[in-house]
Scaffold this motif. Structure first.
Motif, PDB file in Angstrom:
ATOM      1  N   GLY A  21      34.653  19.919  30.467  1.00 39.22           N
ATOM      2  CA  GLY A  21      33.418  20.818  30.341  1.00 39.22           C
ATOM      3  C   GLY A  21      32.465  20.859  31.472  1.00 39.22           C
ATOM      4  O   GLY A  21      31.481  21.660  31.299  1.00 39.22           O
ATOM      5  N   GLU A  22      32.594  19.919  32.411  1.00 38.04           N
ATOM      6  CA  GLU A  22      31.732  20.040  33.842  1.00 38.04           C
ATOM      7  C   GLU A  22      32.410  21.064  34.520  1.00 38.04           C
ATOM      8  O   GLU A  22      31.979  21.208  35.678  1.00 38.04           O
ATOM      9  N   ALA A  23      33.493  21.710  34.261  1.00 32.92           N
ATOM     10  CA  ALA A  23      33.864  22.522  35.225  1.00 32.92           C
ATOM     11  C   ALA A  23      33.598  24.006  35.172  1.00 32.92           C
ATOM     12  O   ALA A  23      33.255  24.391  33.894  1.00 32.92           O
ATOM     13  N   HIS A  24      33.359  24.674  36.235  1.00 32.45           N
ATOM     14  CA  HIS A  24      32.884  26.228  36.157  1.00 32.45           C
ATOM     15  C   HIS A  24      33.784  27.124  37.092  1.00 32.45           C
ATOM     16  O   HIS A  24      34.548  26.601  37.481  1.00 32.45           O
ATOM     17  N   LEU A  25      33.429  28.309  36.521  1.00 34.63           N
ATOM     18  CA  LEU A  25      34.191  29.263  37.021  1.00 34.63           C
ATOM     19  C   LEU A  25      33.335  30.365  37.688  1.00 34.63           C
ATOM     20  O   LEU A  25      32.445  30.832  36.991  1.00 34.63           O
ATOM     21  N   PHE A  26      33.574  30.659  38.804  1.00 37.60           N
ATOM     22  CA  PHE A  26      32.568  31.826  39.594  1.00 37.60           C
ATOM     23  C   PHE A  26      33.433  32.659  40.243  1.00 37.60           C
ATOM     24  O   PHE A  26      34.530  32.586  40.696  1.00 37.60           O
ATOM     25  N   VAL A  27      32.760  34.053  40.409  1.00 41.17           N
ATOM     26  CA  VAL A  27      33.172  35.119  41.233  1.00 41.17           C
ATOM     27  C   VAL A  27      32.438  34.690  42.621  1.00 41.17           C
ATOM     28  O   VAL A  27      31.307  34.606  42.546  1.00 41.17           O
ATOM     29  N   PHE A  28      33.159  35.113  43.667  1.00 42.11           N
ATOM     30  CA  PHE A  28      32.154  34.978  45.043  1.00 42.11           C
ATOM     31  C   PHE A  28      32.663  35.834  46.044  1.00 42.11           C
ATOM     32  O   PHE A  28      33.622  36.400  45.941  1.00 42.11           O
TER      33      PHE A  28
END
Ligand SMILES: *[C@@H]1O[C@H](CO)[C@@H](O)[C@H](O)[C@H]1NC(C)=O
Ligand SMILES: *[C@@H]1O[C@H](CO)[C@@H](O)[C@H](O)[C@H]1NC(C)=O
Ligand SMILES: *[C@@H]1O[C@H](CO)[C@@H](O)[C@H](O)[C@H]1NC(C)=O
Ligand SMILES: *[C@@H]1O[C@H](CO)[C@@H](O)[C@H](O)[C@H]1NC(C)=O
Ligand SMILES: *[C@H]1O[C@@H](CO)[C@H](O)[C@@H](O)[C@@H]1NC(C)=O
Length: 582
Positions: free
Chosen positions: A550-557
């Motif tokens: 649950g602490e993982a994130h996904l971003f567009v950069f």
């Protein structure tokens, strides 16, 4: 009776005669080896409870212990079979047997008992990789490499004990093994991994066996009229200086156009052939595309392609010993590959497991004819749930935009970027021939012109940990060059991990298309990425300490001065299959 049907009835009765007299001896023995590294202190250290933190949810894994090469994948009477190299006693390589699982959808897998274990003089020191061939009379045969007491590598066969058993659970090794022993012209400890055999229109069966002579990589060709007596052809089907041992050769036809697959043995004007080898020296694979001339028993790669270490790869990351098969149910060619761990031996012992199979990929020839395309089999999409969508979003220099609403540690994401202008592309230095050298110095944090832009996968909220998967566009003399990276260098705060910045060039006309797509299958400790619809694929194994569950994130950069647009991004949380070898 025609000659052919007489042959098959003779073969069938020969086989079933062996079936009657041989009984299966199901005991694993200790000790295996050759060019393979051995860790005797670890290889029989079994565990009861495995560390779940970095285990994958929807990738192929057994409940515990070491796995490596996928073996003899096949579709037979409605069932997909996957065999694989497995240590039943510990989380490092050793005690290798052929583990066996079956599936009807390539997603859910039912474990069976090991199909082939060392038991006979011709395989007492090891049952190594091999392939399946379904004979024209619908009998499947496994060809595999066995090591005798002298560690000579022999090519053996095994057949199902009960052809009516839908799972083909029991396999027997007929008494006329081995089928092929190395003669004096062949290095007896560098002679392994037989391919699927194919039947030529001249009535001869053919198979390849990987080998080397000094530093020359070799695919030996063997021929047989009856599948039982094999002779070595005068010359290898192909060989190449300075490539070292060719492990796990895979040789298959692809149609010149379209995405369908072909069964082995198909030739003709509209067919191209692919030869893939796994290089023991580099631990990477490469392939060429070319023409196969059965009348002279040669495969000749197109001379426009690099035939060697710098050749095309099915995957530019953590991917080895791949093997493909033709799926007659859906007319696809499907390729499996092994992704090993990037942590230490001790980490593997502590977690109680090591190695996964990547998601099986459909393989076909790109319309350019210059490379393959690989794409996750569509069955994996059945695991998708809770779609989220992002559209027409500009991402400016230094920005990172979170993709919310997905379980970022266990998801599937597809994004297509449009690039308004290439004016700011950085100059490409013609000295840069090896993509692999570029991604470390030009990582996500190094500001560019057009790119780096892409995804930050398995990222902690503060971005201390992340595995960026991204593109960077350069301007060469006459064209633009697109680099794709999957960069593990800041994937984990943990020390002592292998954190490579994997890279490949992407063969797209970015000037004409002004857009590029990226898909990543993210699964706790693996990120499998597909650039430009599967033209360039990269698999990374990573072990975040913060970006977990649950602490993982996904971003567009984007860290290029040119803003890029997310034309469309779709992401899905992924279900766990109901059955993954449980
Ligand atoms: C083992 O291999 C060596 C080297 O080829 C050979 O000299 C020896 O006779 C072999 N021994 C057996 C038992 O096959
Ligand atoms: C072979 O498999 C079939 C189907 O599972 C089963 O009915 C039959 O009893 C098996 N034969 C033997 C000899 O085990
Ligand atoms: C044969 O293969 C073994 C194992 O890789 C290697 O050590 C040996 O040097 C090879 N011999 C020759 C003549 O290439
Ligand atoms: C973008 O680059 C800057 C420095 O050039 C760096 O500090 C920042 O972390 C980078 N952004 C991402 C998302 O990597
Ligand atoms: C996978 O593990 C890494 C780290 O130990 C090695 O560097 C690779 O060589 C290895 N790959 C294969 C195919 O064995």
């Amino acid at each position: 009776m025609s000659t052919a049907s007489k042959f098959y009835s003779v073969l069938t009765s020969t086989l079933f005669c062996y079936l009657a007299v041989i009984t299966f001896i199901g005991t694993a023995i200790n000790g295996v080896e050759a060019s393979h590294r051995i860790y005797p202190q670890f290889q029989s250290l079994s565990v009861d409870i495995v560390d779940q933190i970095h285990r994958t949810a929807y990738h192929f894994q057994p409940p515990k212990h070491w796995i490596n090469d996928p073996n003899a994948p096949m579709y037979y009477n409605g069932v997909y079979h996957l065999f694989y190299q497995y240590n039943p006693k510990g989380a490092v390589w050793g005690n290798i047997v052929w583990a066996h699982s079956v599936s009807t959808d390539l997603i859910n897998w039912i474990p069976l008992k090991p199909a082939i274990v060392p038991s006979e003089p011709f395989d007492i020191k090891g049952c190594w990789s091999g392939s399946a061939t379904v004979l024209p009379n619908n009998i499947p045969i496994i060809l595999y490499t066995g090591l005798d007491s002298n560690e000579t590598q022999l090519q053996n066969y095994a057949v199902p004990a009960n052809i009516s058993d839908p799972h083909l659970e029991n396999w027997i090794k007929p008494a006329n093994n081995p089928l092929v022993a190395p003669d004096h012209t062949v290095n007896r400890t560098a002679f392994r991994d037989p391919t699927t055999a194919w039947l030529g229109s001249d009535g001869w069966w053919r198979m390849l066996v990987g080998s080397k002579n000094k530093r020359r990589g070799i695919a030996h060709l063997y021929k047989s009229k009856d599948f039982m007596n094999w002779v070595k052809a005068k010359h290898p089907i192909h060989s190449r200086p300075d490539t070292g041992m060719w492990e796990c050769p895979d040789f298959f036809p692809v149609p010149k156009s379209g995405e369908n697959g072909l069964d082995v043995g198909i030739t003709g004007r509209d067919v191209r052939h692919v030869l893939k080898v796994s290089l023991d020296l580099t631990r990477y694979e490469y392939y060429t595309i070319g023409r196969y001339y059965p009348e002279i028993d040669r495969y000749i790669p197109y001379d426009t392609l690099v035939d060697g270490w710098a050749g095309l790869r099915p995957d530019y990351g953590n991917f080895y010993a791949s093997k493909s098969f033709f799926d007659p149910k859906t007319n696809r060619r499907i390729l499996w590959g092994w992704a090993n761990e990037s942590d230490s031996r001790q980490d593997d012992v502590d977690k109680g497991w090591a190695g996964i199979q990547t998601i099986p990929r459909k393989v076909w020839l790109d319309p350019s004819g210059k490379q393959l395309r690989l794409w996750p089999v569509e069955e994996v999409e059945k695991l998708r749930k809770d779609p989220v969508l992002m559209e027409n979003t500009a991402v400016e220099l230094g920005q990172h935009v979170e993709v919310t609403g997905v379980t970022a540690a266990q998801c599937d994401v597809e994004v297509s970027f449009t690039i308004p202008s290439l004016e700011k592309a950085e100059p490409f230095d013609p000295e840069w021939v090896n993509a692999q050298d570029l991604c470390a110095p030009m990582g996500a944090k190094k500001q560019g012109g057009v790119g780096p832009f892409g995804l930050l996968t398995l990222a902690s909220e503060d971005l201390e940990e992340a595995t960026p998967v991204f593109f960077r566009v350069f301007k060469a003399d006459t064209k633009y060059v697109v680099l794709m990276c999957s960069d593990a260098s800041s994937s984990s705060l943990k020390e002592g991990l292998y954190k490579p910045s994997f890279a490949g060039f992407v063969n797209v006309d970015i000037e004409a298309e002004k857009r590029i797509s990226l898909r990543s299958l993210i699964d706790h400790s693996v990120v499998e990425s597909f650039g430009a619809g599967g033209k360039t694929c990269i698999t990374s194994r990573v072990y975040p300490t913060k970006a977990v569950d649950g602490e993982a994130h996904l971003f567009v950069f984007n860290n290029g001065t040119e803003a890029v647009h997310v034309e469309k991004l779709s992401a899905w949380s992924m279900n766990r299959p109901l059955r993954m070898n449980n």
